[in-house]
Design a protein around this motif. Structure first.
Motif, PDB file in Angstrom:
ATOM      1  N   VAL A  86      -7.090 -87.993  50.570  1.00 26.33           N
ATOM      2  CA  VAL A  86      -8.012 -87.626  51.654  1.00 26.33           C
ATOM      3  C   VAL A  86      -8.506 -88.915  52.304  1.00 26.33           C
ATOM      4  O   VAL A  86      -9.364 -89.612  51.755  1.00 26.33           O
ATOM      5  CB  VAL A  86      -9.212 -86.800  51.133  1.00 26.33           C
ATOM      6  N   PRO A  90     -10.460 -82.721  52.985  1.00 24.80           N
ATOM      7  CA  PRO A  90     -10.472 -82.816  54.436  1.00 24.80           C
ATOM      8  C   PRO A  90     -10.983 -81.522  55.028  1.00 24.80           C
ATOM      9  O   PRO A  90     -10.890 -80.462  54.391  1.00 24.80           O
ATOM     10  CB  PRO A  90      -8.987 -82.995  54.774  1.00 24.80           C
ATOM     11  N   THR A  95     -10.060 -89.071  58.085  1.00 18.51           N
ATOM     12  CA  THR A  95     -10.023 -87.615  58.100  1.00 18.51           C
ATOM     13  C   THR A  95     -11.387 -87.031  57.767  1.00 18.51           C
ATOM     14  O   THR A  95     -11.821 -86.035  58.369  1.00 18.51           O
ATOM     15  CB  THR A  95      -8.970 -87.107  57.087  1.00 18.51           C
TER      16      THR A  95
END
Length: 257
Positions: free
Chosen positions: A206, A127, A210
């Protein structure tokens, strides 16, 4: 530009095979617990004229007895002097998971200091630090930390079951996850270089939403690619990842000529 002695370069780039006139140098930064060896299969598969510079961080393989760095400022203090002598040619950055966090900070440091500009930056399986919702597992006690390592599926089970080996590498793993989780800090101005962001469709750590926030990290072109697989899609779907890297590098080198 400052020079570095061969022993310094050998320590940081143990698998590098210098080209006489490289068109581009690709600096590759590993995931937590990873080493320069994960990029070795790429050495003969990159576009012609691309020199692979896989970074070996302290605390692993031949650098096992060197303490791993626990903070980005501490790491950058020793990493930047190793990188900059090789930035006398066009270059790009690739970082996977923890490596993406380090790569972003390298690019920010170069921009802030007026250093050479990368042709582009590839951030994979991570991210942006402005939207990091991952748990800071490096703060857990050893049993809790080891349990979380199992969830990431990046450390072989035989290593997690090997008491002596685990005791040896646990400090490096904990330091690496601390680096990967690093807060965004104050120097968050957008970059002005192309970004290519790689995401695993099944990455439990993740989220795809994001990943979209990487678009805020540069005023230049930002492209997002999705791959089959989980957090370690570089292992399970290596050929498509390498094909994407070749495409990105070729595009950036063409644009620079």
């Amino acid at each position: 530009m400052a020079s570095a002695s061969p022993p310094v370069l050998d320590r940081w780039f143990p698998s590098r095979k210098p080209l006489p006139e490289p068109r581009l140098r690709l600096f590759c930064l590993p995931f937590a617990g990873g080493s320069a060896a994960i990029y070795q299969p790429w050495s003969m598969a990159l576009p012609t004229g691309v020199e692979l510079c896989a970074v070996q961080l302290p605390g692993r393989e031949r650098r096992l007895m060197e303490p791993a760095m626990k903070s980005l400022p501490e790491l950058l203090d020793v990493l930047m002097p190793a990188l900059t002598p090789l930035m006398d040619r066009p270059f790009a950055l690739f970082g996977y998971s923890m490596g993406a966090r380090i790569g972003l900070e390298v690019a920010r440091t170069l921009k802030r200091q007026g250093g050479p500009k990368p042709l582009g930056f590839i951030a994979a399986a991570a991210p942006p630090p402005s939207h990091n919702d991952r748990e800071p597992i490096h703060t857990l006690d050893d049993p809790g930390f080891i349990a979380k390592l199992r969830e990431y599926d990046g450390t072989p089970e035989e290593v997690l079951q090997h008491k002596e080996l685990l005791e040896l590498i646990l400090p490096t793993l904990r330091a690496d996850f601390s680096l990967a989780w690093s807060e965004n800090g104050k120097d968050t101005a957008p970059l002005d270089i192309p970004l290519s962001v790689y995401a695993g469709k099944g990455d439990k750590h993740v989220g795809l939403n994001t990943i979209e926030h990487w678009r805020e990290e540069s005023t230049a072109d930002v492209r997002i690619r999705h791959f089959e697989g989980g957090h370690f899609f570089i292992r399970t779907h290596g050929p498509p990842v390498l094909a994407a890297v070749r495409e990105d590098l070729t595009r950036w080198m063409t644009a620079a000529t």
